[in-house]
Design an enzyme around this catalytic site. Structure first.
Site, PDB file in Angstrom:
ATOM      1  N   GLY A   1     -29.031  44.345 -33.932  1.00 15.18           N
ATOM      2  CA  GLY A   1     -28.408  45.262 -32.982  1.00 15.18           C
ATOM      3  C   GLY A   1     -28.086  46.601 -33.593  1.00 15.18           C
TER       4      GLY A   1
ATOM      5  CE  LYS B   1     -22.950  50.175 -22.517  1.00 14.26           C
ATOM      6  NZ  LYS B   1     -24.142  49.669 -23.225  1.00 14.26           N
TER       7      LYS B   1
ATOM      8  N   GLY C   1     -28.726  38.041 -20.215  1.00 17.99           N
ATOM      9  CA  GLY C   1     -27.597  38.864 -19.808  1.00 17.99           C
ATOM     10  C   GLY C   1     -27.794  39.455 -18.432  1.00 17.99           C
TER      11      GLY C   1
ATOM     12  N   GLY D   1     -25.202  42.175 -17.423  1.00 23.61           N
ATOM     13  CA  GLY D   1     -24.250  43.281 -17.337  1.00 23.61           C
ATOM     14  C   GLY D   1     -24.923  44.631 -17.524  1.00 23.61           C
TER      15      GLY D   1
ATOM     16  CB  ALA E   1     -25.914  45.900 -22.614  1.00 24.33           C
TER      17      ALA E   1
ATOM     18  CE1 TYR F   1     -21.345  48.224 -33.469  1.00 21.61           C
ATOM     19  CE2 TYR F   1     -22.554  48.253 -31.400  1.00 21.61           C
ATOM     20  CZ  TYR F   1     -21.451  48.618 -32.155  1.00 21.61           C
ATOM     21  OH  TYR F   1     -20.446  49.362 -31.593  1.00 21.61           O
TER      22      TYR F   1
END
Length: 504
Positions: free
Chosen positions: A465, A300, A359, A361, A363, A444
Site C-alpha cells: 500500500g 471521501k 471492498g 467504500g 477507496a 500501508y
C-alpha cells in the site's frame, strides 16, 4: 524586566511525582538543546522540593528559562494547599531563579493584592483552562484583563474543528496583548502548531523522553523538526488531512518534509474530523484559510457535497481524496485512481486481466473505476453484499460472494478495506488461500499487513500500500504547489514514519 516575547517559542512541560525525576528529564532535554521549561511543582508530592530542583538545574544550565506552575486541584492541578500557600511557593520559585510564573485566574481573583510581589522580579502569566469546551475567548480575555499581568494564557478544549479558529482569532483581534492560546485534545492540535505564527508568545510541548502534561501535547522534536513551528510565517499556506481517526496518518510527515525540501512557506496538519463535523470543518477551512487538504476515511464520498467543482473522473467514482481552493472555489479530484493502476501496470498488462477487488467504500470505488477504465475485468467482493452489488452495478463490474471469490483464481487481488490497518493489524479478509497471483494491499500502515504476510507465505507477488500512498501523495503535492514532487524525500520519510521514528 525583559519583554515577554524574549522567551523561547517552545516550552517543554515537565510534570513528575518526585524532584529527582523532574531534574533528570529537565537535564536530558537541556542536553538535547531545549532552553525553556515549565516545572509543574504541583505534580510533586512536596511542591517545596521543586524549589531546590530549580536551583540545582539553573546552577548547571544558567542559559535556560524556567516557568514555575503550582496549579490547585480545584483548577485541574494537583496542589491541595491554599491560595496563600500557592503564591508563597511561586514566590520561592522566583527567588530560586524562575523567570516566569503561571497563576490561574481563579487564584488571582482571590488574592489580587498579593500579585504585586511578582512585579519587577518575574513575568506573571495569568492562565485560564476549560476542560469541557471552548466558551467565548473574548469574554474570557475581558475577565482576565481586569487583573494586570505580563501575559494571558487561555487554554480551552476543542470539541469541533472550528473551535481552533475561535481561539486563534483572539490574537488577531488583540494584537497588542501578550497571549498564549491553545486548544487541548486531538481536535485542538492545530492550535499547538499555528499559535506562535499567529502571534502567540510560545507553545507547549511534551518532553522527548516522556509524556506531557496535557491532552494533545506532542514532543518538541516533532513541533520543530516536522511541523517547523519556528520556521513558517503567519502568511504560510495551510494544508492538511481530514480523517477519523487521524492520529497515526503519515501524511503530515510526508508532506511537511516535501515542503521543507522545496523551502516552501507552508505547513500540513492533521485535522480530526468526526463524521457529523464535516460541515464544521469547511467552516474552519474558510476561516484559517486552508489552501488544500487530503480526504480519507470516512469522508471521501460525503466531502463532495461541499465542493464547487469536481473533476469528471472523481464525479463518476463518487469520491474525492484531494481538495484545493482556486479562485475562491473548492475543487476536488481523486488521485487514488492513478495510484492504483500505475503500480499494477509495472507488474502486469491490465487490459483484459482479471482483478478481484475487495471492498465497497470510497477507496474501493476509486479502484473499481480506475481498473474498469484500464480495460481490466473486475469482480468485487466485500463484507456487505448489498453494497458490493450496488458498486458493481454502478461501475459495470461483477459482484461476488466471499465463497464464490475464494473458489476462483484471478490475476490480481486489490484489497481496499481497512482490515489489517493499524491499530487492528491482525485483520484479513481471506482466512485460507488467496485467490490471485498478484496481491495489492491498499493498507500501508503497517507496511507488512496480515494479508501481505499470508501472500508472501504463499509465494505471491506483492505490491504494498505504500506504493499507492506515495503515488497519490505525489500527485496531491503537484496539484497544490505546481511543483514536481520530491518523491525520493517523500518515500524516505514515509518509511521512517511507519517504522516509528517520527510518530508522536
Amino acid at each position: 524586566m525583559p519583554k515577554p516575547t524574549s522567551l523561547p517559542r517552545v516550552c517543554i512541560a515537565l510534570g513528575f511525582p518526585d524532584a529527582q525525576k523532574l531534574l533528570e528529564h529537565a537535564r536530558h532535554e537541556a542536553d538535547a538543546g531545549e532552553s525553556f521549561f515549565e516545572f509543574r511543582l504541583d505534580y510533586l508530592a512536596s511542591p517545596e522540593s521543586g524549589i531546590a530542583a530549580i536551583r540545582k538545574f539553573l546552577a548547571a544550565h544558567s542559559d535556560c528559562s524556567l516557568l514555575a506552575t503550582c496549579r490547585r486541584h480545584q483548577n485541574h492541578g494537583k496542589y491541595n494547599g491554599s491560595v496563600e500557600e500557592q503564591i508563597r511557593i511561586l514566590n520561592a520559585a522566583v527567588d530560586a531563579g524562575a523567570r516566569a510564573v503561571d497563576l490561574e485566574i481563579e487564584s488571582a481573583e482571590n488574592l489580587a493584592a498579593r500579585l504585586d510581589t511578582f512585579r519587577g522580579k518575574a513575568r506573571l502569566i495569568l492562565s485560564y483552562h476549560n476542560y469541557d469546551g471552548t466558551p467565548s475567548p473574548d469574554v474570557v480575555l475581558r475577565r482576565m484583563m481586569r487583573i494586570p499581568a505580563d501575559a494571558y494564557k487561555i487554554v480551552t478544549t476543542a470539541r469541533k474543528p472550528s473551535d481552533n479558529y475561535r481561539v486563534l482569532a483572539l490574537m488577531k483581534s488583540n494584537p497588542r496583548t501578550p497571549l498564549i492560546v491553545l486548544s487541548m485534545g486531538e481536535t485542538g492540535f492545530p492550535t499547538r502548531v499555528l499559535s506562535t505564527a499567529w502571534g502567540g508568545l510560545f507553545t507547549y510541548a511534551a518532553p522527548n523522553s516522556a509524556e506531557g502534561t496535557s491532552a494533545g501535547q506532542v514532543s518538541a522534536r516533532l513541533l520543530r523538526n516536522l511541523y517547523r513551528v519556528e520556521k513558517f510565517s503567519r502568511a504560510a499556506k495551510i494544508y492538511g488531512v481530514i480523517a477519523d481517526p487521524v492520529r497515526h496518518s503519515i501524511s503530515p510527515a510526508v508532506h511537511n518534509r516535501a515542503f521543507q525540501a522545496h523551502r516552501l512557506d507552508a505547513v500540513y496538519l492533521p485535522f480530526l474530523v468526526k463524521p457529523p463535523q464535516l460541515k464544521d470543518f469547511f467552516t474552519l477551512a474558510d476561516q484559517l484559510p486552508v489552501s488544500g487538504f487530503s480526504v480519507t476515511i470516512p469522508h471521501k464520498q460525503k466531502a463532495m457535497r461541499y465542493l464547487d467543482i469536481i473533476d469528471p473522473l472523481a464525479r463518476r467514482i463518487g469520491a474525492v481524496n484531494t481538495v484545493w481552493r482556486k479562485a475562491g472555489k473548492w475543487r476536488g479530484t481523486n488521485t487514488d485512481a492513478e495510484a492504483v493502476t500505475i503500480p499494477l501496470s509495472r507488474k502486469i498488462r491490465l487490459p483484459k486481466s482479471s482483478v478481484l477487488l475487495v471492498g465497497n467504500g470510497g477507496a474501493a470505488r476509486s479502484a473499481a473505476y480506475a481498473l474498469m477504465e484500464s480495460g481490466a475485468k473486475v469482480s468485487i467482493v466485500g463484507r456487505n453484499p448489498d453494497r458490493v452489488r450496488s458498486l458493481a452495478k454502478t461501475c459495470g463490474a461483477e459482484p461476488l460472494l466471499r465463497e464464490q471469490a475464494e473458489a476462483r483464481k484471478f490475476d490480481v487481488l486489490v484489497h481496499a478495506t481497512s482490515l489489517g490497518m493499524f491499530p487492528h493489524t491482525d485483520g484479513c479478509f481471506f482466512q485460507n488461500a488467496i485467490p490471485a497471483e498478484i496481491v495489492f494491499d491498499m493498507v500501508y500502515n503497517p507496511i507488512e499487513t496480515e494479508l501481505v504476510r499470508r501472500a508472501t507465505d504463499q509465494g505471491l507477488t506483492i505490491i504494498s500500500g505504500l506504493q499507492m500512498f506515495l503515488e497519490q501523495a505525489a500527485r496531491q503535492y503537484e496539484i497544490w504547489t505546481g511543483a514536481t514532487a520530491p518523491r525520493t524525500v517523500m518515500e524516505k520519510v514515509a518509511i521512517e514514519t511507519l517504522s516509528g521514528a517520527l510518530l508522536p
